[in-house]
Write a protein that holds these residues in place. Sequence first.
Motif, mmCIF file in Angstrom:
data_model
loop_
_atom_site.group_PDB
_atom_site.id
_atom_site.type_symbol
_atom_site.label_atom_id
_atom_site.label_comp_id
_atom_site.label_asym_id
_atom_site.label_seq_id
_atom_site.Cartn_x
_atom_site.Cartn_y
_atom_site.Cartn_z
ATOM 1 N N ILE A 702 4.052 3.101 5.915
ATOM 2 C CA ILE A 702 4.033 2.072 6.944
ATOM 3 C C ILE A 702 5.321 2.201 7.733
ATOM 4 O O ILE A 702 6.399 2.302 7.144
ATOM 5 N N ASP A 703 5.220 2.235 9.026
ATOM 6 C CA ASP A 703 6.395 2.424 9.861
ATOM 7 C C ASP A 703 7.414 1.335 9.572
ATOM 8 O O ASP A 703 7.096 0.149 9.643
ATOM 9 N N LEU A 704 8.630 1.743 9.252
ATOM 10 C CA LEU A 704 9.643 0.784 8.849
ATOM 11 C C LEU A 704 10.095 -0.110 9.995
ATOM 12 O O LEU A 704 10.679 -1.167 9.777
ATOM 13 N N ALA A 705 9.810 0.306 11.220
ATOM 14 C CA ALA A 705 10.225 -0.483 12.375
ATOM 15 C C ALA A 705 9.129 -1.425 12.857
ATOM 16 O O ALA A 705 9.392 -2.558 13.252
ATOM 17 N N SER A 710 1.866 3.849 9.344
ATOM 18 C CA SER A 710 2.414 5.074 9.900
ATOM 19 C C SER A 710 3.658 5.399 9.096
ATOM 20 O O SER A 710 4.358 4.494 8.639
ATOM 21 N N PRO A 711 3.967 6.639 8.901
ATOM 22 C CA PRO A 711 5.146 6.992 8.101
ATOM 23 C C PRO A 711 6.424 6.846 8.903
ATOM 24 O O PRO A 711 6.420 6.647 10.110
ATOM 25 N N THR A 712 7.535 6.979 8.201
ATOM 26 C CA THR A 712 8.815 7.064 8.887
ATOM 27 C C THR A 712 8.833 8.340 9.702
ATOM 28 O O THR A 712 8.593 9.422 9.188
ATOM 29 N N THR A 728 1.760 7.185 -4.116
ATOM 30 C CA THR A 728 2.875 6.411 -4.659
ATOM 31 C C THR A 728 2.385 5.073 -5.183
ATOM 32 O O THR A 728 2.796 4.617 -6.259
ATOM 33 N N LEU A 729 1.498 4.430 -4.440
ATOM 34 C CA LEU A 729 0.968 3.144 -4.863
ATOM 35 C C LEU A 729 0.141 3.278 -6.133
ATOM 36 O O LEU A 729 0.341 2.526 -7.096
ATOM 37 N N SER A 820 -11.316 -2.575 2.429
ATOM 38 C CA SER A 820 -11.335 -1.456 3.369
ATOM 39 C C SER A 820 -10.104 -1.430 4.275
ATOM 40 O O SER A 820 -10.034 -0.640 5.210
ATOM 41 N N ASP A 821 -9.126 -2.290 4.000
ATOM 42 C CA ASP A 821 -7.929 -2.376 4.833
ATOM 43 C C ASP A 821 -7.007 -1.206 4.500
ATOM 44 O O ASP A 821 -6.422 -1.149 3.413
ATOM 45 N N GLU A 822 -6.878 -0.288 5.451
ATOM 46 C CA GLU A 822 -6.068 0.912 5.195
ATOM 47 C C GLU A 822 -4.624 0.548 4.875
ATOM 48 O O GLU A 822 -4.003 1.150 3.996
ATOM 49 N N ARG A 823 -4.083 -0.426 5.576
ATOM 50 C CA ARG A 823 -2.690 -0.800 5.344
ATOM 51 C C ARG A 823 -2.472 -1.262 3.912
ATOM 52 O O ARG A 823 -1.424 -1.004 3.299
ATOM 53 N N GLN A 824 -3.454 -1.963 3.341
ATOM 54 C CA GLN A 824 -3.314 -2.503 1.993
ATOM 55 C C GLN A 824 -3.459 -1.445 0.905
ATOM 56 O O GLN A 824 -3.306 -1.755 -0.271
ATOM 57 N N ARG A 825 -3.734 -0.220 1.308
ATOM 58 C CA ARG A 825 -3.798 0.873 0.333
ATOM 59 C C ARG A 825 -2.547 1.748 0.400
ATOM 60 O O ARG A 825 -2.532 2.840 -0.150
ATOM 61 N N ARG A 826 -1.550 1.255 1.104
ATOM 62 C CA ARG A 826 -0.314 2.024 1.237
ATOM 63 C C ARG A 826 0.831 1.313 0.498
ATOM 64 O O ARG A 826 0.883 0.081 0.433
ATOM 65 N N TRP A 827 1.724 2.117 -0.016
ATOM 66 C CA TRP A 827 2.820 1.621 -0.844
ATOM 67 C C TRP A 827 3.651 0.557 -0.120
ATOM 68 O O TRP A 827 4.043 -0.458 -0.690
ATOM 69 N N GLY A 828 3.897 0.763 1.165
ATOM 70 C CA GLY A 828 4.736 -0.156 1.912
ATOM 71 C C GLY A 828 4.149 -1.539 2.098
ATOM 72 O O GLY A 828 4.864 -2.459 2.503
ATOM 73 N N ALA A 829 2.871 -1.717 1.814
ATOM 74 C CA ALA A 829 2.276 -3.049 1.904
ATOM 75 C C ALA A 829 2.750 -3.945 0.757
ATOM 76 O O ALA A 829 2.692 -5.175 0.869
ATOM 77 N N TYR A 830 3.215 -3.340 -0.326
ATOM 78 C CA TYR A 830 3.614 -4.099 -1.512
ATOM 79 C C TYR A 830 5.085 -3.886 -1.862
ATOM 80 O O TYR A 830 5.726 -4.778 -2.410
#
Length: 960
Positions: A702-705, A710-712, A728-729, A820-830
């Motif tokens: 997830i973009d840190l900004a 999106s990745p860094t 990672t998640l 089905s939320d793509e963002r919720q399947r990424r490490w940065g969501a948690y």
Amino acid sequence: MADDDKLVRLVGTLAILVSLGIACSGPTDSLEPAVFGPLGDRPGIQVHDRLPFPRLDAPTDVVRDTYGRPHIYATTLADAMRAEGYMIARDRAGQLELLRRTAEGRMAQIFGDISPNTIDSDIAFRQIGLARIARAQNALIGPGEVRAALEGYAEGVTNAFRDIREGRAMLPESWSMLPIEAFTDWSAVDSLAVARLQTFLLSYDADVDIGNQVVLDNLKATFHASAKDQALRARTGIERDLWWFAPLDPIAERPALSPRPQPSAIASSPSLKGKRTAPKAASIVANRTVGFRDVLDSIRNQWAPAGFGSNAWAISGIASATNHALLASDPHLALTSPGGLWPVSITVGMGSDAAMRLSGAAMPGIPGVILGHNGMVAWGATVTGYDVSDAYSETVSADGQGVVFGTSKVPFQSIDEVIEVRGSAPLVYHVKIVPHHGPIVPVIEGHRVIEPSPGPALSVRWTGSAPTLELAALFGLAHARTTDEGVNALASYAAGAQNWVLADTSGNIAWTSSSHIPIRKREAFSWNPSSYTGTLPCLVLPGDGSAEWTGMLPAEYVPAAKNPASSHIISANNDPTGDLADNDPSNASLPNGTPMYWGCGFDVGYRASRIRARITSANRPLGPEDLSAIQADVRSALGANLVPVLLTVLNRAQEEYAHPDSNSSLSHVLKEPAYDPVRIAEVRTLLETWGADADYRASAGIDLATGEPSPTAGVIPEAIAGRASQATLIFNLWLRNVIIRTLRDEAVAASVNLGHDALLKAIVHLLLDDPRGLATYDPVRRDSIVWDDIQTTDVVETRDDRIVQALLDSIIWLDQKAGSDERQRRWGAYHTVTMSSIAAPIGTSIPARNDRLFSSGFPRDGDEFCVDAAEYNLATVEPDPYFMYRSGPAQRFVIDLDPAGPRAWNAFPTGNSMDPSNHHFRDETEYWRTNRAHLVPFTIDEMIHVSESRIVLIPTPRSM
């Protein structure tokens, strides 16, 4: 008065006389002559305000740059400290007040009615006696630089506090819970008490010793050969599989002082090894002292994270890309709002005659700079982890007035304490002190102290109880021109041991860990590493006189290094000498045979090992930008070590699913409805590509900004980063669940809390070690019995079964949580960080900014034991996984020690201000959370280029 002092005061008086009739806060273009500080009427740096200031020697300049950092220019050290105290109190008044009240045990005076737990906090710190120690320190400090710094700083804070009390300055709305009358005048003792609080947070672990003893006793009492339950009997010796002293990745800067004895030598001392043991007082008294230990836990969680961590390393000039020495420092502290460090620059005198030029980070409440650089030397620090506090098992005499020591009774020393409690009568009680050890561990019940009664009790001896003078070491360091001078200055740094890493403009690098490190009697080490019996200083020691301190480690034996052949020095809380590599803390010795012991637990070693790998594998000289990149390294060491094990088991599971075998250890879990071979194949591919394509980078995805999926940018391609974040998640979910599935039943049975690092070490050893070497090896199962769940009787769980079941748990949770939320399947969501308010424990919090990122937490890369520290709490009992940060870098400092002038870069997790409405509340955060750093201005020209405002502090007539 010295002639120089008379001249300084005369200049100040003349300046005031010239400016008579000018309002100190008046416009700078007044028709009257204007007063300037040491910067003078310099073009490009307009004076925005002039403030009257009592007791100044001469006008003093304070320039705030665009990053919020004050740059102080004074003619005397006392004036510089007056300005520093004043400016930090303007920025962080609430933090200063909470710090001194915590340290001195005066929180209940303003919060006792709304937060009764503050009474317990006051009891704990009155018992430890930080304020008493501070008063003793203050009495030792004579005239000189340290006295001038303490008194000047106190005057500066006091002036700002008086502004609050008298209505000239307002507290931010979010800090309105602090009554303005609380901001009484500051004193030198207040600063020393706050400094000793930091020493406590970095070195006091006697409560941990008590907890260790309880865990060991409970495990042995629950799992032993005489237990009625066969499942408990089968786990005899489990403590050796759950509690490891050795790091997972041993790495040391210096070899052990003497060769470690071989097992045969250990066994040759049957009269000592494993025979002596402390009375079971720890277990008997533990439940009664849990209130005290809980208080210390809560204080650490408020001001410092559980455990400790930091990185500092240096590269010598002969090996760097700039041909100058380089240094990097990122101390890991609680990520709070406001933060634990306050950036500041201090100059005393001007030009080539400047007596002091300092730039770096101060700790609120303490004068000077703790981490940073002058014009020739830079320094960073990490916690050593040396064991400098011991818990002793005492026997209170029959009359309750003392303890039995050998064959004699030693009377208690008694100190009267009065704790003011808002809304209630004062709490009056007596602190009981064992003269040769220290305070009795208090029994706190109903916010009251129970007096020691005949029988078992616990006391604590701590090097921090002595009135040592660390500030003298720090001000000596501020004047150092070489690493040798810096190391010599730090020789008097006695309590709160730090690994100091230094570099200078001549290209030298050095490391010292100077500290008071106790030498103990040989009987304190009657430890048998084969049976986990006997005494160790990280358990409760017998208080009968057999395990006393006999002195402090001579300076020549303190771990240190200078310009090693490798051309680099690394400190990351790792075992400094390698003595724990054999899992035995008790068997090191000095060259003369005196037992030597550093501690029972250091960092697991992954961070230090990764830093070294990044330096040595570069195959080219490194520059400052490379050091910043290493600080941002988020390769998952646990992923790299454990994913291959998980993949091997998943391959077996898929093979077994395709070709069932009724005798397979996987047959039970493969019948689970959640076992979907298609989904398992997807996860297996995800984990395989995590290593193959991303080298186990723990990507937020997830973009840190922006917070969008999106990745860094610029690190790894987006598609790879997205998959890496999913891997990672799923890996961290699995890691948590495999620990729960494997170790929770034993922890529940024994009523123990194994703690974060112990749990991770245990699961790594269970997964990676040859099971035949484990104490819980079952020859029938050909594996550890720990994999079987005590609580089930109808099935025998196996290693492979637990590994796959933990993955199924993870998939089920993720599907339910994310859909089905793509963002919720990424490490940065948690995996996020929120800068929580330091006032939260007393029932208040700083309101979040309106933007979503700040209110819900910043997404972050990294997982357990990354160089860019990003640890979460695996020991939590939360029903849902909890992946938020516990702690992280309190700065990201990199410096190039160019002889023409040092160039430093830095970023902090929060801004200088504690006021959420101030633009310096979180401006530094924007650099920190995206792993960027900005150039820190050091010269006057650099400062002017980024200056934001300038005030001149003007001596008032009554200061003459």
